[in-house]
Design a protein around this motif. Structure first.
Motif, PDB file in Angstrom:
ATOM      1  N   SER A  78       0.748  -1.257  -0.019  1.00 18.60           N
ATOM      2  CA  SER A  78       0.127   0.057  -0.070  1.00 18.60           C
ATOM      3  C   SER A  78       0.896   1.228   0.009  1.00 18.60           C
ATOM      4  CB  SER A  78      -0.868  -0.013   1.261  1.00 18.60           C
ATOM      5  OG  SER A  78      -1.554   1.167   1.307  1.00 18.60           O
ATOM      6  N   ASP A  79       0.529   2.173  -0.793  1.00 16.30           N
ATOM      7  CA  ASP A  79       0.982   3.618  -0.844  1.00 16.30           C
ATOM      8  C   ASP A  79       0.339   4.495  -1.090  1.00 16.30           C
ATOM      9  OD1 ASP A  79       4.143   4.286  -1.440  1.00 16.30           O
ATOM     10  OD2 ASP A  79       2.920   5.526  -2.378  1.00 16.30           O
ATOM     11  N   TYR A  80       0.768   5.676  -0.291  1.00 13.00           N
ATOM     12  CA  TYR A  80      -0.142   6.789  -0.539  1.00 13.00           C
ATOM     13  C   TYR A  80       0.048   7.729  -1.688  1.00 13.00           C
ATOM     14  CZ  TYR A  80      -3.016  10.961   1.784  1.00 13.00           C
ATOM     15  OH  TYR A  80      -3.528  11.921   1.956  1.00 13.00           O
ATOM     16  N   GLY A  81       0.621   7.496  -2.655  1.00  9.45           N
ATOM     17  CA  GLY A  81       1.075   8.274  -3.645  1.00  9.45           C
ATOM     18  C   GLY A  81      -0.062   8.587  -4.551  1.00  9.45           C
ATOM     19  N   HIS A  82      -0.382   9.781  -4.700  1.00  7.14           N
ATOM     20  CA  HIS A  82      -1.626  10.338  -5.691  1.00  7.14           C
ATOM     21  C   HIS A  82      -1.122  11.377  -6.600  1.00  7.14           C
ATOM     22  CE1 HIS A  82      -1.553  12.401  -1.784  1.00  7.14           C
ATOM     23  NE2 HIS A  82      -1.596  13.452  -2.244  1.00  7.14           N
ATOM     24  N   HIS A  83       0.203  11.591  -6.920  1.00  9.43           N
ATOM     25  CA  HIS A  83       0.588  12.537  -7.970  1.00  9.43           C
ATOM     26  C   HIS A  83       1.405  11.651  -8.837  1.00  9.43           C
ATOM     27  CE1 HIS A  83       3.212  15.774  -9.440  1.00  9.43           C
ATOM     28  NE2 HIS A  83       2.244  16.667  -9.079  1.00  9.43           N
ATOM     29  N   PRO A  84       1.593  12.119 -10.108  1.00 10.67           N
ATOM     30  CA  PRO A  84       2.351  11.346 -11.050  1.00 10.67           C
ATOM     31  C   PRO A  84       3.800  11.288 -10.751  1.00 10.67           C
ATOM     32  CG  PRO A  84       0.936  12.616 -12.215  1.00 10.67           C
ATOM     33  CD  PRO A  84       0.828  13.223 -10.769  1.00 10.67           C
ATOM     34  N   THR A  85       4.268  12.267 -10.022  1.00  9.63           N
ATOM     35  CA  THR A  85       5.846  12.014  -9.626  1.00  9.63           C
ATOM     36  C   THR A  85       5.931  11.076  -8.463  1.00  9.63           C
ATOM     37  OG1 THR A  85       6.120  14.464 -10.081  1.00  9.63           O
ATOM     38  CG2 THR A  85       7.756  13.467  -8.423  1.00  9.63           C
ATOM     39  N   GLU A  86       5.223  10.908  -7.587  1.00  8.32           N
ATOM     40  CA  GLU A  86       5.183   9.972  -6.534  1.00  8.32           C
ATOM     41  C   GLU A  86       5.068   8.574  -6.907  1.00  8.32           C
ATOM     42  OE1 GLU A  86       3.024  13.044  -3.303  1.00  8.32           O
ATOM     43  OE2 GLU A  86       1.969  11.488  -4.188  1.00  8.32           O
ATOM     44  N   ILE A  87       3.689   8.315  -7.802  1.00  7.90           N
ATOM     45  CA  ILE A  87       4.093   6.972  -8.497  1.00  7.90           C
ATOM     46  C   ILE A  87       5.078   6.491  -9.345  1.00  7.90           C
ATOM     47  CG2 ILE A  87       2.359   5.876 -10.075  1.00  7.90           C
ATOM     48  CD1 ILE A  87       0.209   7.594  -9.183  1.00  7.90           C
ATOM     49  N   SER A  88       5.533   7.603 -10.213  1.00  8.99           N
ATOM     50  CA  SER A  88       6.790   7.277 -10.668  1.00  8.99           C
ATOM     51  C   SER A  88       8.053   6.923  -9.784  1.00  8.99           C
ATOM     52  CB  SER A  88       7.052   8.384 -11.630  1.00  8.99           C
ATOM     53  OG  SER A  88       8.461   8.052 -12.386  1.00  8.99           O
ATOM     54  N   SER A  89       8.004   7.535  -8.957  1.00  7.77           N
ATOM     55  CA  SER A  89       9.500   7.352  -7.990  1.00  7.77           C
ATOM     56  C   SER A  89       9.038   5.801  -7.175  1.00  7.77           C
ATOM     57  CB  SER A  89       9.388   8.405  -7.046  1.00  7.77           C
ATOM     58  OG  SER A  89       9.709   9.634  -7.641  1.00  7.77           O
ATOM     59  N   THR A  90       7.818   5.594  -6.618  1.00  9.60           N
ATOM     60  CA  THR A  90       7.679   4.401  -5.912  1.00  9.60           C
ATOM     61  C   THR A  90       7.613   2.941  -6.812  1.00  9.60           C
ATOM     62  OG1 THR A  90       6.317   5.630  -4.311  1.00  9.60           O
ATOM     63  CG2 THR A  90       5.672   3.397  -4.591  1.00  9.60           C
ATOM     64  N   ILE A  91       7.235   3.209  -8.058  1.00  4.13           N
ATOM     65  CA  ILE A  91       7.657   2.161  -9.048  1.00  4.13           C
ATOM     66  C   ILE A  91       8.775   1.919  -9.232  1.00  4.13           C
ATOM     67  CG2 ILE A  91       6.990   1.338 -11.288  1.00  4.13           C
ATOM     68  CD1 ILE A  91       4.359   2.734 -11.332  1.00  4.13           C
ATOM     69  N   GLN A  92       9.713   3.027  -9.386  1.00  9.20           N
ATOM     70  CA  GLN A  92      11.215   2.910  -9.509  1.00  9.20           C
ATOM     71  C   GLN A  92      11.920   2.359  -8.369  1.00  9.20           C
ATOM     72  OE1 GLN A  92      13.494   5.674  -7.864  1.00  9.20           O
ATOM     73  NE2 GLN A  92      15.067   4.142  -8.269  1.00  9.20           N
ATOM     74  N   GLY A  93      11.350   2.574  -7.181  1.00  9.28           N
ATOM     75  CA  GLY A  93      11.937   1.915  -6.106  1.00  9.28           C
ATOM     76  C   GLY A  93      11.479   0.454  -5.949  1.00  9.28           C
ATOM     77  N   ALA A  94      10.249   0.066  -6.392  1.00 10.11           N
ATOM     78  CA  ALA A  94       9.882  -1.326  -6.414  1.00 10.11           C
ATOM     79  C   ALA A  94      10.771  -2.179  -7.269  1.00 10.11           C
ATOM     80  CB  ALA A  94       8.460  -1.281  -6.842  1.00 10.11           C
ATOM     81  N   ARG A  95      11.239  -1.449  -8.250  1.00 10.20           N
ATOM     82  CA  ARG A  95      11.947  -2.202  -9.659  1.00 10.20           C
ATOM     83  C   ARG A  95      13.105  -2.498  -8.932  1.00 10.20           C
ATOM     84  NH1 ARG A  95       8.890  -4.341 -13.242  1.00 10.20           N
ATOM     85  NH2 ARG A  95       7.495  -2.627 -14.422  1.00 10.20           N
ATOM     86  N   GLU A  96      13.868  -1.571  -7.985  1.00  8.37           N
ATOM     87  CA  GLU A  96      15.014  -1.731  -7.398  1.00  8.37           C
ATOM     88  C   GLU A  96      14.942  -3.020  -6.264  1.00  8.37           C
ATOM     89  OE1 GLU A  96      16.235   1.526  -5.452  1.00  8.37           O
ATOM     90  OE2 GLU A  96      16.327   2.863  -7.110  1.00  8.37           O
ATOM     91  N   LYS A  97      13.808  -3.061  -5.730  1.00  6.20           N
ATOM     92  CA  LYS A  97      13.504  -4.173  -4.521  1.00  6.20           C
ATOM     93  C   LYS A  97      13.125  -5.257  -5.285  1.00  6.20           C
ATOM     94  CE  LYS A  97      11.037  -5.302  -0.296  1.00  6.20           C
ATOM     95  NZ  LYS A  97      12.218  -5.154   0.517  1.00  6.20           N
TER      96      LYS A  97
END
Length: 442
Positions: free
Chosen positions: A311-330
């Motif tokens: 679960s992630d609170y991201g609700h702006h394009p920048t937040e979503i993009s950064s979180t998906i990028q972080g998920a790709r690292e993990k």
């Protein structure tokens, strides 16, 4: 910074004061309620979702009432604090206004902050995470801060606030509707600046003007901490001589348990904030490394048929993009599906191209109906039109795309997704997060 400020302990005694709170279930409101109660205030609260709020706050040191009972007792309260979600025509607000007892949440926080040395974290993205990181470091350093945060700290048992004994108050400062202008901070940290909240701000320049106003509200000559990239990109802001602009690339050497480059830059800012409060420079990175995260910020809820559900609170394009990028690292070798619950029609419409680009970074997208906070209701038909445009942009990528209605069963959706994906990230600031938590009874 602490060498220039008179370090002292704080003892606030508000015994005998009685406060009513409308919308007490909100993240900021419940944190403020806790802090007020710790100073001796008798807190009585209500919420539109009272039953759910009672379950969540059952162990908190305040009394929850229905709206009718709160209204009956109105004359016994010294003031009535309301959240942004409470409409102007709410019966309790109307009655409190007649008796000059009505006060909004932001003003109440500003009043509470008086007498403290205030360390305020603001910015479009990363406020909660940066504030939580700074709080973790300050506590580890023995600075014993009082903290008010817009998310639940895992290490505090899910609490949104902490009552310390020192004169340090660390809190989030919300830029929405220029709410942060009720504060007079000693130190300001600005994590990022992106155009957002199109229901209030008309342009990026409008937002930059608000940040300049906030900076001018500093007490004395306390510093403003930000990233060098933020300062360079927003030259129109009235940056003071005391600005500390941190080089973004120095964050690359930090170790955190939470993934993503955005979390590293948040950590870089948090370390400097803690150092300004008196934390030792040589130890802050080590303390940061033990930070475990906050709820609804890349929070793993559990597994569903072998698929990790986050679960992630991201609700702006920048937040979503950064979180998906972080998920790709993990999860570098795993397929990722996003469950996206848009937050407000205005934001989805204004940033539609950005949302399409951000969501294309996932291997699949499941789109839910637009979430509209209480008090901001718009035409559902309009929301459907915008969602159709979003789907059209995503289908060009020939990814796995599915649209849900409010009647779709989340368990069936997860079961079908688990056949194709190893990781599901739910971007939700509303109903989806609650539905997912109910599956694991959390």
């Amino acid at each position: 910074m602490r060498e220039r400020l008179a370090a002292r302990s704080m003892k606030i005694d508000n015994s005998g004061k009685k406060v009513g709170m409308v919308g007490i279930g909100g993240s900021g409101m419940r944190g403020l309620a806790y802090l007020l109660s710790q100073t001796g205030v008798s807190v009585y609260g209500t919420d539109a979702e009272l039953e759910a709020t009672q379950k969540i706050l059952k162990d908190e040191p305040f009394v929850l009432l229905n709206e009718e009972l709160l209204l009956e007792q109105l004359n016994s309260y010294d003031e009535v604090i309301f959240s942004d979600a409470v409409p102007d025509n709410h019966l309790v607000r109307l009655a409190a206004r007649k008796n000059s007892r009505e006060i909004n949440y932001q003003t109440a926080v500003g009043n509470f902050a008086r007498g403290y040395h205030v360390f305020a974290i603001t910015g479009t993205h990363g406020k909660s995470s940066t504030c939580a990181m700074a709080a973790h470091i300050m506590v580890a350093a023995g600075l014993d801060p009082t903290v008010l945060i817009g998310a639940a700290m895992r290490e505090w048992g899910g609490g949104h606030a902490r009552m310390g004994k020192s004169d340090i108050l660390l809190l989030e400062a919300d830029e929405y509707r220029e709410h942060f202008l009720t504060l007079n901070p000693d130190v300001i940290a600005i994590t990022s600046i992106d155009f957002d909240h199109p229901d209030y701000f008309t342009s990026l320049e409008h937002m930059e003007s608000a940040y300049s106003k906030f900076i001018r509200r500093r007490n004395g000559r306390g510093c403003v901490i930000t990233l060098k990239s933020v300062q360079d990109q927003h030259a129109a802001i009235d940056w003071p001589e005391e600005t500390v602009a941190l080089e973004d690339q120095t964050a690359n050497n930090l170790f955190l348990s939470v993934p993503g480059d955005h979390m590293k830059t948040n950590g870089l800012i948090a370390m400097r904030v803690a150092m300004e409060a008196g934390a030792g420079e040589k130890k802050v990175a080590g303390w940061l490394a033990s930070y475990s995260g906050i709820k609804r910020r890349f929070e793993k809820l559990g597994e569903w048929r072998g698929m990790d559900v986050i679960s992630d609170y991201g609700h702006h394009p920048t937040e979503i993009s950064s979180t998906i990028q972080g998920a790709r690292e993990k999860y570098p070798t795993k397929k990722i599906v996003v469950l996206f619950e848009p937050h407000t029609q205005e934001r989805l419409k204004r940033f539609l191209p950005g949302f399409i680009d951000a969501l294309k970074k996932a291997d699949g997208v499941i789109l839910l109906p637009v979430f509209i906070p209480r008090g901001r209701e718009k035409s559902p038909e309009k929301g459907n039109e915008i969602c159709a445009e979003l789907l059209a942009g995503l289908r060009d990528e020939k990814k796995f795309i599915k649209q849900l209605s409010k009647d779709d069963d989340i368990m069936n959706i997860l079961t079908k997704a688990a056949d194709k994906f190893a990781v599901a990230i739910a971007f939700s600031a509303g109903d989806l997060d609650r539905a997912l938590r109910s599956l694991w009874h959390i």
